[in-house]
Design an enzyme around this catalytic site. Structure first.
Site, short mmCIF file in Angstrom:
data_model
loop_
_atom_site.label_atom_id
_atom_site.label_comp_id
_atom_site.label_asym_id
_atom_site.label_seq_id
_atom_site.Cartn_x
_atom_site.Cartn_y
_atom_site.Cartn_z
CB ALA A 67 56.23 -107.35 49.51
N GLY A 112 61.14 -107.57 48.06
CA GLY A 112 61.08 -108.85 48.76
C GLY A 112 61.67 -110.00 47.95
CD GLU A 115 63.62 -107.36 51.65
OE1 GLU A 115 62.49 -107.36 51.09
OE2 GLU A 115 63.83 -106.79 52.72
CD GLU A 135 62.09 -102.90 49.23
OE1 GLU A 135 63.07 -102.36 48.65
OE2 GLU A 135 62.07 -104.10 49.51
N1 DAK Z 1 53.16 -106.46 43.62
C1 DAK Z 1 51.97 -106.72 43.01
N2 DAK Z 1 51.83 -106.85 41.69
C2 DAK Z 1 52.94 -106.72 40.94
C3 DAK Z 1 54.21 -106.46 41.50
C4 DAK Z 1 54.30 -106.33 42.91
N3 DAK Z 1 55.46 -106.14 43.54
N4 DAK Z 1 55.09 -106.37 40.49
C5 DAK Z 1 54.41 -106.57 39.36
N5 DAK Z 1 53.10 -106.78 39.61
C6 DAK Z 1 52.03 -107.06 38.66
C7 DAK Z 1 51.64 -105.77 37.90
O1 DAK Z 1 50.75 -104.99 38.67
C8 DAK Z 1 50.99 -106.35 36.67
O2 DAK Z 1 49.69 -106.78 36.99
P1 DAK Z 1 48.44 -106.56 35.97
O3 DAK Z 1 48.39 -105.10 35.74
O4 DAK Z 1 48.83 -107.32 34.73
O5 DAK Z 1 47.27 -107.12 36.70
C9 DAK Z 1 51.82 -107.60 36.40
O6 DAK Z 1 52.48 -107.92 37.63
C10 DAK Z 1 52.89 -107.38 35.34
O7 DAK Z 1 53.67 -106.25 35.74
P2 DAK Z 1 53.92 -105.01 34.77
O8 DAK Z 1 52.82 -104.83 33.77
O9 DAK Z 1 54.25 -103.85 35.63
O10 DAK Z 1 55.22 -105.50 34.00
P3 DAK Z 1 56.37 -104.60 33.35
O11 DAK Z 1 57.20 -105.54 32.55
O12 DAK Z 1 55.81 -103.37 32.67
O13 DAK Z 1 57.25 -104.10 34.60
C11 DAK Z 1 58.39 -104.35 36.70
C12 DAK Z 1 57.93 -105.03 35.37
C13 DAK Z 1 58.99 -105.46 37.63
C14 DAK Z 1 59.50 -103.34 36.39
C15 DAK Z 1 57.17 -103.65 37.34
O14 DAK Z 1 56.10 -104.61 37.44
C16 DAK Z 1 57.46 -103.14 38.73
O15 DAK Z 1 58.08 -102.10 38.89
N6 DAK Z 1 56.94 -103.86 39.74
C17 DAK Z 1 57.07 -103.44 41.13
C18 DAK Z 1 58.48 -103.70 41.62
C19 DAK Z 1 58.64 -103.23 43.04
O16 DAK Z 1 58.51 -102.03 43.35
N7 DAK Z 1 58.97 -104.19 43.91
C20 DAK Z 1 59.15 -103.90 45.32
C21 DAK Z 1 57.85 -104.15 45.99
S1 DAK Z 1 57.89 -103.54 47.64
C22 DAK Z 1 57.56 -104.60 54.73
C23 DAK Z 1 57.43 -105.88 54.20
C24 DAK Z 1 57.92 -106.13 52.97
C25 DAK Z 1 58.52 -105.15 52.23
C26 DAK Z 1 58.65 -103.88 52.76
C27 DAK Z 1 58.18 -103.62 54.01
N8 DAK Z 1 56.98 -104.33 55.96
C28 DAK Z 1 55.73 -104.92 56.22
C29 DAK Z 1 57.53 -103.33 56.79
C30 DAK Z 1 58.91 -105.41 50.86
C31 DAK Z 1 58.47 -104.53 49.95
C32 DAK Z 1 58.55 -104.79 48.54
O17 DAK Z 1 59.00 -105.78 48.07
#
Ligand code: DAK
Length: 261
Positions: A67, A112, A115, A135
């Site tokens: 997400a 997400g 998921e 998360e």
């Molecule tokens: N959201 C927004 N932007 C994201 C993103 C994300 N999940 N993942 C990556 N990006 C963006 C980065 O900010 C970066 O943007 P710029 O800085 O270039 O503008 C671009 O994508 C490239 O990412 P990186 O520079 O970080 O790339 P790397 O190769 O260094 O790293 C990575 C790749 C996948 C390891 C890293 O980007 C990362 O850790 N990303 C976040 C992964 C993450 O934590 N995903 C889970 C998200 S939380 C709920 C509803 C839904 C959910 C929960 C609750 N409720 C409402 C209750 C679900 C939650 C999630 O999914």
């Protein structure tokens, strides 16, 4: 639909490919993307002769990296509830499509994104794929069904470990634990996924749809009730031309030609 739309849909006969298209944000799911996905699934439901859907991510790096964290960062509790409900209802629509849905995971499938893949019938992974539910590292928990669907796919013990630690699984480990059905060299992922889709298309479309319906409906029922649903659906096949064609073709030693294919 323009090339910059967050969701792209292409058709190759009865096979539809849905691509999450925000490669600059690693295809992260914001509200606009989820709404686009919901609309795309609605349009697919109305499509005649749809046989299989493939879900993938744009670019070389990510299926969906989760997400959208930037969009979530300032949400209130009410916003978060609405966002979770939008994601959950959209994924339920995908899961309930009457044809098989294959996730072609071409890179990061985190949060997400994992998921989303779990809402598909099965997952093929590229050699670049990485799966995880990170998360808790952001101070939240999975909100698009991960706390429930991950354990149904890989078992409760492993799902707990993955969700409590946020650790990632590479493709071979994901294969070993049954999260994915196959791992393919990155460049071959879409070709191999299309091959699987075509194998599905060679089968009786009503039989495949009925099998999916019974497997989904039975997943949360006691075995005796689920098996009763199977018997009911099985018997209904014998009222349809598909059963006569399939068995007739076998006995005549020819390929079956199913209506609608
Ligand atoms: N959201 C927004 N932007 C994201 C993103 C994300 N999940 N993942 C990556 N990006 C963006 C980065 O900010 C970066 O943007 P710029 O800085 O270039 O503008 C671009 O994508 C490239 O990412 P990186 O520079 O970080 O790339 P790397 O190769 O260094 O790293 C990575 C790749 C996948 C390891 C890293 O980007 C990362 O850790 N990303 C976040 C992964 C993450 O934590 N995903 C889970 C998200 S939380 C709920 C509803 C839904 C959910 C929960 C609750 N409720 C409402 C209750 C679900 C939650 C999630 O999914």
């Amino acid at each position: 639909m323009t090339d910059s739309a967050p969701i792209l849909v292409t058709h190759d006969g009865p096979i539809a490919t849905v691509t999450v298209n925000r490669p600059d944000a690693l295809n992260a799911l914001n509200r606009e993307t989820l709404l686009g996905l919901r609309d795309a699934i609605g349009a697919l439901r109305k499509r005649a002769n749809l046989g299989c859907v493939i879900v993938t991510g744009a670019g070389d790096k990510a299926f969906v990296a989760g997400a959208d964290i930037a969009a979530m960062s300032s949400m209130s509790r009410e916003d978060a509830l609405a966002f979770a409900e939008l994601g959950q209802s959209t994924f339920a629509l995908l899961e309930g499509l009457p044809v098989p849905v294959i996730a072609a995971v071409n890179g990061f499938a985190l949060g997400g994104g994992c998921e989303l893949a779990l809402a598909c019938d099965f997952i093929y992974a590229s050699s670049h794929a990485k799966f995880g539910q990170p998360e808790v590292k952001l101070g939240i928990l999975p909100g698009f069904g991960g706390t429930q669907r991950l354990s149904r796919r890989v078992g409760l013990g492993l799902a707990r470990e993955l969700i409590y630690t946020g650790k990632m699984l590479g493709p071979e480990e994901a294969l070993r634990v049954g999260l994915v059905n196959a791992v393919h060299p990155h460049a071959e992922l879409m070709a191999k996924t299309l091959e699987a889709a075509k194998a599905i298309l060679a089968a009786g479309p009503r039989a495949v749809a009925a099998a999916k319906q019974v497997m989904n409906a039975g997943a949360d029922l006691p075995l005796t009730s689920a098996i009763a649903k199977e018997a009911e659906a099985f018997s209904r096949c014998f009222e349809a031309p598909e059963q006569r064609e399939g068995m007739g073709a076998f006995l005549a030693k020819r390929a079956a030609k199913f209506e609608g294919r």
